[in-house]
Motif scaffolding. Structure first.
Motif, PDB file in Angstrom:
ATOM      1  N   LEU A   1       4.857  -7.462  -6.098  1.00  0.00           N
ATOM      2  CA  LEU A   1       4.250  -6.175  -6.450  1.00  0.00           C
ATOM      3  C   LEU A   1       4.922  -5.018  -5.711  1.00  0.00           C
ATOM      4  CD1 LEU A   1       0.402  -6.806  -6.721  1.00  0.00           C
ATOM      5  CD2 LEU A   1       1.897  -5.870  -8.474  1.00  0.00           C
ATOM      6  N   THR A   2       5.292  -5.235  -4.468  1.00  0.00           N
ATOM      7  CA  THR A   2       5.990  -4.191  -3.700  1.00  0.00           C
ATOM      8  C   THR A   2       7.302  -3.834  -4.396  1.00  0.00           C
ATOM      9  OG1 THR A   2       5.000  -4.968  -1.638  1.00  0.00           O
ATOM     10  CG2 THR A   2       6.965  -3.590  -1.443  1.00  0.00           C
ATOM     11  N   GLU A   3       8.058  -4.840  -4.797  1.00  0.00           N
ATOM     12  CA  GLU A   3       9.325  -4.600  -5.508  1.00  0.00           C
ATOM     13  C   GLU A   3       9.075  -3.919  -6.852  1.00  0.00           C
ATOM     14  OE1 GLU A   3      12.469  -4.826  -4.366  1.00  0.00           O
ATOM     15  OE2 GLU A   3      11.384  -5.226  -2.503  1.00  0.00           O
ATOM     16  N   TYR A   4       8.027  -4.323  -7.545  1.00  0.00           N
ATOM     17  CA  TYR A   4       7.663  -3.732  -8.830  1.00  0.00           C
ATOM     18  C   TYR A   4       7.432  -2.224  -8.674  1.00  0.00           C
ATOM     19  CZ  TYR A   4       4.785  -2.729 -12.954  1.00  0.00           C
ATOM     20  OH  TYR A   4       4.268  -2.174 -14.099  1.00  0.00           O
ATOM     21  N   TYR A   5       6.662  -1.831  -7.657  1.00  0.00           N
ATOM     22  CA  TYR A   5       6.376  -0.407  -7.469  1.00  0.00           C
ATOM     23  C   TYR A   5       7.574   0.357  -6.915  1.00  0.00           C
ATOM     24  CZ  TYR A   5       1.780  -0.899  -9.288  1.00  0.00           C
ATOM     25  OH  TYR A   5       0.749  -1.129 -10.151  1.00  0.00           O
ATOM     26  N   LYS A   6       8.410  -0.284  -6.128  1.00  0.00           N
ATOM     27  CA  LYS A   6       9.661   0.366  -5.707  1.00  0.00           C
ATOM     28  C   LYS A   6      10.497   0.714  -6.928  1.00  0.00           C
ATOM     29  CE  LYS A   6      10.434  -1.551  -1.089  1.00  0.00           C
ATOM     30  NZ  LYS A   6      11.301  -2.406  -0.270  1.00  0.00           N
ATOM     31  N   ASN A   7      10.575  -0.215  -7.881  1.00  0.00           N
ATOM     32  CA  ASN A   7      11.342   0.022  -9.104  1.00  0.00           C
ATOM     33  C   ASN A   7      10.709   1.099  -9.972  1.00  0.00           C
ATOM     34  OD1 ASN A   7      13.390  -1.830  -8.522  1.00  0.00           O
ATOM     35  ND2 ASN A   7      12.226  -3.521  -9.379  1.00  0.00           N
ATOM     36  N   LYS A   8       9.388   1.134 -10.045  1.00  0.00           N
ATOM     37  CA  LYS A   8       8.722   2.180 -10.817  1.00  0.00           C
ATOM     38  C   LYS A   8       8.981   3.561 -10.204  1.00  0.00           C
ATOM     39  CE  LYS A   8       5.028   1.442 -13.323  1.00  0.00           C
ATOM     40  NZ  LYS A   8       3.715   1.113 -13.902  1.00  0.00           N
ATOM     41  N   ILE A   9       9.043   3.612  -8.879  1.00  0.00           N
ATOM     42  CA  ILE A   9       9.349   4.881  -8.205  1.00  0.00           C
ATOM     43  C   ILE A   9      10.781   5.310  -8.525  1.00  0.00           C
ATOM     44  CG2 ILE A   9       9.688   5.981  -5.950  1.00  0.00           C
ATOM     45  CD1 ILE A   9       7.332   4.135  -4.964  1.00  0.00           C
ATOM     46  N   LYS A  10      11.713   4.354  -8.529  1.00  0.00           N
ATOM     47  CA  LYS A  10      13.099   4.672  -8.879  1.00  0.00           C
ATOM     48  C   LYS A  10      13.186   5.251 -10.292  1.00  0.00           C
ATOM     49  CE  LYS A  10      15.270   1.255  -5.881  1.00  0.00           C
ATOM     50  NZ  LYS A  10      15.951  -0.046  -5.828  1.00  0.00           N
ATOM     51  N   LEU A  11      12.390   4.702 -11.199  1.00  0.00           N
ATOM     52  CA  LEU A  11      12.378   5.233 -12.570  1.00  0.00           C
ATOM     53  C   LEU A  11      11.860   6.659 -12.603  1.00  0.00           C
ATOM     54  CD1 LEU A  11      11.138   2.119 -14.601  1.00  0.00           C
ATOM     55  CD2 LEU A  11      13.454   3.069 -14.529  1.00  0.00           C
ATOM     56  N   LEU A  12      10.918   6.987 -11.751  1.00  0.00           N
ATOM     57  CA  LEU A  12      10.438   8.372 -11.666  1.00  0.00           C
ATOM     58  C   LEU A  12      11.538   9.309 -11.191  1.00  0.00           C
ATOM     59  CD1 LEU A  12       6.914   7.855 -10.027  1.00  0.00           C
ATOM     60  CD2 LEU A  12       7.394   8.366 -12.430  1.00  0.00           C
ATOM     61  N   ASP A  13      12.406   8.799 -10.316  1.00  0.00           N
ATOM     62  CA  ASP A  13      13.512   9.606  -9.796  1.00  0.00           C
ATOM     63  C   ASP A  13      14.538   9.928 -10.872  1.00  0.00           C
ATOM     64  OD1 ASP A  13      12.415   9.640  -7.246  1.00  0.00           O
ATOM     65  OD2 ASP A  13      13.552   7.884  -6.581  1.00  0.00           O
ATOM     66  N   ILE A  14      14.635   9.054 -11.887  1.00  0.00           N
ATOM     67  CA  ILE A  14      15.610   9.238 -12.963  1.00  0.00           C
ATOM     68  C   ILE A  14      15.172  10.353 -13.905  1.00  0.00           C
ATOM     69  CG2 ILE A  14      16.624   8.133 -15.005  1.00  0.00           C
ATOM     70  CD1 ILE A  14      16.527   5.483 -13.400  1.00  0.00           C
ATOM     71  N   LYS A  15      13.856  10.480 -14.095  1.00  0.00           N
ATOM     72  CA  LYS A  15      13.330  11.485 -15.047  1.00  0.00           C
ATOM     73  C   LYS A  15      13.645  12.882 -14.614  1.00  0.00           C
ATOM     74  CE  LYS A  15       9.605   8.639 -16.738  1.00  0.00           C
ATOM     75  NZ  LYS A  15       8.182   8.475 -16.890  1.00  0.00           N
TER      76      LYS A  15
ATOM     77  N   ASP B   1       0.829  -1.212   0.000  1.00  0.00           N
ATOM     78  CA  ASP B   1       0.000   0.000   0.000  1.00  0.00           C
ATOM     79  C   ASP B   1       0.861   1.259   0.000  1.00  0.00           C
ATOM     80  OD1 ASP B   1      -2.470  -1.316  -0.017  1.00  0.00           O
ATOM     81  OD2 ASP B   1      -2.765  -1.143   2.153  1.00  0.00           O
ATOM     82  N   THR B   2       1.902   1.253   0.810  1.00  0.00           N
ATOM     83  CA  THR B   2       2.780   2.422   0.917  1.00  0.00           C
ATOM     84  C   THR B   2       3.486   2.713  -0.401  1.00  0.00           C
ATOM     85  OG1 THR B   2       3.122   2.031   3.273  1.00  0.00           O
ATOM     86  CG2 THR B   2       4.768   3.382   2.153  1.00  0.00           C
ATOM     87  N   GLU B   3       4.121   1.700  -0.984  1.00  0.00           N
ATOM     88  CA  GLU B   3       4.851   1.896  -2.244  1.00  0.00           C
ATOM     89  C   GLU B   3       3.898   2.264  -3.375  1.00  0.00           C
ATOM     90  OE1 GLU B   3       8.108   2.093  -2.382  1.00  0.00           O
ATOM     91  OE2 GLU B   3       8.308   1.461  -0.306  1.00  0.00           O
ATOM     92  N   PHE B   4       2.758   1.598  -3.440  1.00  0.00           N
ATOM     93  CA  PHE B   4       1.780   1.877  -4.487  1.00  0.00           C
ATOM     94  C   PHE B   4       1.251   3.307  -4.364  1.00  0.00           C
ATOM     95  CE2 PHE B   4      -2.591   1.734  -6.199  1.00  0.00           C
ATOM     96  CZ  PHE B   4      -2.302   1.363  -7.504  1.00  0.00           C
ATOM     97  N   SER B   5       0.961   3.737  -3.148  1.00  0.00           N
ATOM     98  CA  SER B   5       0.461   5.084  -2.911  1.00  0.00           C
ATOM     99  C   SER B   5       1.477   6.136  -3.357  1.00  0.00           C
ATOM    100  CB  SER B   5       0.116   5.274  -1.435  1.00  0.00           C
ATOM    101  OG  SER B   5      -0.217   6.614  -1.174  1.00  0.00           O
ATOM    102  N   ILE B   6       2.730   5.922  -3.033  1.00  0.00           N
ATOM    103  CA  ILE B   6       3.781   6.866  -3.460  1.00  0.00           C
ATOM    104  C   ILE B   6       3.828   6.934  -4.975  1.00  0.00           C
ATOM    105  CG2 ILE B   6       6.279   7.261  -3.528  1.00  0.00           C
ATOM    106  CD1 ILE B   6       6.359   6.055  -0.644  1.00  0.00           C
ATOM    107  N   TYR B   7       3.793   5.767  -5.617  1.00  0.00           N
ATOM    108  CA  TYR B   7       3.840   5.742  -7.080  1.00  0.00           C
ATOM    109  C   TYR B   7       2.647   6.492  -7.687  1.00  0.00           C
ATOM    110  CZ  TYR B   7       3.439   4.344 -11.858  1.00  0.00           C
ATOM    111  OH  TYR B   7       3.295   4.389 -13.221  1.00  0.00           O
TER     112      TYR B   7
END
Length: 141
Positions: free
Chosen positions: A127-141, A24-30
């Motif tokens: 899924l938690t790892e998936y959204y952690k990685n998606k957040i990292k990709l947002l940090d790259i942009k 929930d936490t990682e998904f919410s951040i994403y």
């Protein structure tokens, strides 16, 4: 008698509730960051603009329905006023979903929410790892 094998500590398996909370936490951040520009995001239902971390992850179909709880269309950025004070503005939410993602998205989410859905612990972890990685990709942009 002497036992030459060292004692190993038993690793405690994380509880299901803790796995759900982490996801929930990682998904919410994403969800709150995915469309943010310079750290600002706008409420899906009233267009209020604020820092992404002051906004919430609003659900068109309630979080109690695991089939849609982590569905990216079902979850959008909402201000506290819309998400809490006005109970999610579900009518407006549904209209906006159909306008943005295509006619029928809202009714399909309603149907999906009512469907039987089971998710295993390892899937929550994945899924938690998936959204952690998606957040990292947002940090790259």
């Amino acid at each position: 008698m002497f036992n030459p094998q060292p004692k190993t500590k038993k690793v405690k398996k994380p509880s299901r509730s803790s796995l759900v909370k982490k996801l929930d936490t990682e998904f919410s951040i994403y969800v709150r960051r995915r469309f943010a520009v310079d750290g600002k995001a706008s409420c899906f239902t009233c267009d209020k603009i604020d820092d992404w971390n002051k906004l919430q992850c609003g659900h068109f179909q309630s979080r109690k329905h695991y089939a849609t709880r982590w569905d990216e269309n079902n979850c959008q950025v909402q201000c506290v006023g819309c998400n809490v004070m006005r109970y999610g503005e579900q009518y407006k939410f549904g209209i906006h979903l159909d306008q943005i993602y295509g006619n029928g998205v809202a009714i399909n989410l309603l149907r999906k929410a009512k469907s039987e859905f089971k998710i295993k612990d390892f899937e929550l972890i994945d899924l938690t790892e998936y959204y952690k990685n998606k957040i990292k990709l947002l940090d790259i942009k």
